[in-house]
Design an enzyme around this catalytic site. Structure first.
Site, mmCIF file in Angstrom:
data_model
loop_
_atom_site.group_PDB
_atom_site.id
_atom_site.type_symbol
_atom_site.label_atom_id
_atom_site.label_comp_id
_atom_site.label_asym_id
_atom_site.label_seq_id
_atom_site.Cartn_x
_atom_site.Cartn_y
_atom_site.Cartn_z
ATOM 1 N N ASP A 1 -84.052 -25.229 28.341
ATOM 2 C CA ASP A 1 -83.628 -25.245 26.831
ATOM 3 C C ASP A 1 -84.238 -24.573 25.853
ATOM 4 O O ASP A 1 -84.334 -25.137 24.621
ATOM 5 C CB ASP A 1 -83.633 -26.915 26.621
ATOM 6 C CG ASP A 1 -83.171 -27.739 27.557
ATOM 7 O OD1 ASP A 1 -81.949 -27.648 28.113
ATOM 8 O OD2 ASP A 1 -84.041 -28.756 28.058
ATOM 9 N N LYS B 1 -81.986 -19.529 25.961
ATOM 10 C CA LYS B 1 -81.816 -18.545 26.833
ATOM 11 C C LYS B 1 -80.186 -18.036 26.460
ATOM 12 O O LYS B 1 -80.133 -16.965 26.629
ATOM 13 C CB LYS B 1 -81.866 -18.764 28.402
ATOM 14 C CG LYS B 1 -83.560 -19.069 28.531
ATOM 15 C CD LYS B 1 -83.706 -19.362 30.079
ATOM 16 C CE LYS B 1 -83.096 -20.630 30.524
ATOM 17 N NZ LYS B 1 -83.746 -21.768 30.106
ATOM 18 N N GLY C 1 -77.161 -25.652 31.129
ATOM 19 C CA GLY C 1 -76.210 -25.273 30.468
ATOM 20 C C GLY C 1 -76.853 -23.970 29.449
ATOM 21 O O GLY C 1 -77.678 -24.465 28.967
ATOM 22 N N HIS C 2 -75.803 -23.208 29.197
ATOM 23 C CA HIS C 2 -76.079 -22.116 28.058
ATOM 24 C C HIS C 2 -75.037 -22.366 26.899
ATOM 25 O O HIS C 2 -73.959 -22.260 27.257
ATOM 26 C CB HIS C 2 -76.099 -20.607 28.396
ATOM 27 C CG HIS C 2 -77.290 -20.510 29.460
ATOM 28 N ND1 HIS C 2 -77.357 -19.509 30.121
ATOM 29 C CD2 HIS C 2 -78.497 -21.227 29.631
ATOM 30 C CE1 HIS C 2 -78.611 -19.379 30.855
ATOM 31 N NE2 HIS C 2 -79.323 -20.468 30.445
ATOM 32 N N GLN D 1 -83.258 -23.375 33.575
ATOM 33 C CA GLN D 1 -84.315 -24.170 33.585
ATOM 34 C C GLN D 1 -85.201 -23.180 33.000
ATOM 35 O O GLN D 1 -85.462 -22.332 32.198
ATOM 36 C CB GLN D 1 -84.443 -24.831 34.470
ATOM 37 C CG GLN D 1 -83.518 -26.154 35.124
ATOM 38 C CD GLN D 1 -82.587 -25.461 36.129
ATOM 39 O OE1 GLN D 1 -82.778 -24.602 36.666
ATOM 40 N NE2 GLN D 1 -81.752 -26.215 36.400
#
Length: 431
Positions: free
Chosen positions: A13, A16, A40-41, A225
């Site tokens: 988190d 990225k 998630g991104h 991650q």
């Protein structure tokens, strides 16, 4: 020109998505090399928000993108994600997206097992805090050599054999957790139904990547991650089920280790983590609330609140070592605006001794007390600053002190979620 591997240097988190999207402008191809749809991104491009889980960030820009063999793929989620992104005006075609034929699948049996295990974990500290999306059980089947892989979707007879093999392992587990046995006919029907939607994208990804390398293309390797959720190097057992460190970029995509190139570690200007596990710098006060609210610390795909705390230089310095990080992208500096005093963890006091690293023992990790160094904060806004010289003196001092403590330079500095609010100190693609 070097290839670039982007990895989270904390507990994930770190932002990225934005950095990978920003770097995609300079790359010719983007490769996702581990994890599943539990991470998630979020990309913000010209005010438009794209939320990705399995799709590599390059697809938003129309860059050839690969879901590598190190990823575990939920085909139903992937199809849904493709449809969602296409509805936002992004074309996803087999010319853009490649799915590694040797990647393993997440099946409906995996989330069910994941959720049942967490529900059954009643002893103190027994819950891992998984997303319940079946990532761990899918990786277990992979290393247990019983997984169904993407390539198997093309052969009904292979699927029947592999489903029987899965049943011999899973049915006893399911019985112990009060779940019904696997229905082989139903599972086969589900796989045969989804197969035509997945197979057009399936190729030997290593070969696509090899051809790109020989053609002189610049490749961006995208992880999910963070380093301390790595199954080997993280705060075990409160980790994910794959290797998240930079070394996995090679194994998880099908390229030799020399092909990974420059390693860029993404580092948040403070620290967060999701789920259970030790967190020495965690703040359960007004400052922690400030970080959570201003930083919008809610999981992209899970909606789970993130735990927040001061910057942990010990953790990141260790991450620099285990990832071979060449430079960092420091994100969310603007979240610290308005805080009068800032603290940085420079050591852990464990059993009366101060350590400059995070030990592997869970007991030691849980008992670690942070040793803090204080710096003066700032009232000026850093949000949207696009030049290093425009940073106020105290923010600049904070950034420089982080560099000193972690032993790596800041290559990129992010001052908002917007793609262009990024200060380039050194172009990772220049090596």
């Amino acid at each position: 020109m070097a290839n670039v591997a982007v990895v989270g240097a904390q507990w994930g988190d770190e932002g990225k998505g934005k950095i990978v999207d920003w770097l995609s402008n300079r790359a010719d191809m983007v490769v996702r090399f581990q994890g599943g749809h539990n991470a998630g991104h979020t990309l913000v491009v010209d005010g438009k928000v794209y939320k990705l889980a399995l799709l590599p960030s390059g697809v938003v820009q129309g860059k050839p993108s690969i879901i590598g063999n190190g990823v575990v793929v939920d085909p139903w989620h992937l199809v849904g994600e493709i449809e969602k992104i296409q509805a936002q005006g992004v074309a996803i075609t087999p010319d853009i997206l490649t799915i590694a034929d040797n990647a393993c699948l997440i099946l409906p049996i995996h989330p069910a097992l994941d959720v049942a295990r967490e529900a059954a974990a009643s002893a103190p500290g027994a819950k891992i805090g998984t997303t319940g999306r079946g990532i761990g059980p899918a990786y277990e089947d992979k290393v247990g050599r019983r997984a169904i892989r993407v390539c198997d979707l093309a052969n009904e007879e292979d699927l029947k054999v592999k489903i029987d093999r899965l049943r011999s392992h899973h049915d006893p587990l399911r019985a112990g957790l009060g779940l019904e046995p696997i229905d082989p006919a139903a599972l086969l029907a589900q796989l045969l139904e989804i197969a035509p939607k997945i197979l057009p994208y399936v190729k030997p990804a290593w070969r696509v990547l090899d051809q790109a390398q020989k053609a002189g293309k610049r490749v961006l390797f995208e992880g999910a991650q963070g380093a301390f959720l790595d199954v080997d190097h993280g705060t075990y057992p409160y980790v994910t089920s794959s290797n998240t460190v930079a070394g996995q970029a090679a194994a998880g995509s099908g390229i030799g280790p020399r092909g990974v190139g420059y390693v860029l570690g993404i580092v948040k200007a403070y620290t967060t983590r999701v789920g259970e596990g030790p967190f020495a710098c965690e703040l359960n006060d007004e400052v922690g609330q400030h970080l959570a609210v201003v930083g919008r610390e809610i999981g992209v795909n899970t909606g789970r609140s993130r735990r927040c705390g001061w910057f942990d230089a010990v953790l990141v310095r260790q991450s620099v070592a285990i990832n071979g990080i060449d430079g960092i992208a420091l994100t969310k500096l603007d979240v610290l605006d308005g805080l009068k005093t800032l603290k940085i963890c420079v050591g852990y006091r464990i059993n009366g001794e101060v350590l400059d690293y995070l030990p592997s023992s869970l007991k030691d990790q849980a008992s670690a007390e942070p040793v803090f160094e204080e710096l003066e904060g700032w009232t000026e806004s850093t949000g949207g600053v696009r030049s290093f010289k425009d940073l106020n003196a105290h923010a600049l001092k904070y950034v420089r002190r982080i560099e000193e403590l972690i032993g790596a330079p800041v290559a990129l500095l992010s001052t908002s979620p917007e793609r262009d609010d990024t200060i380039l100190m050194r172009d990772p693609f220049q090596g």
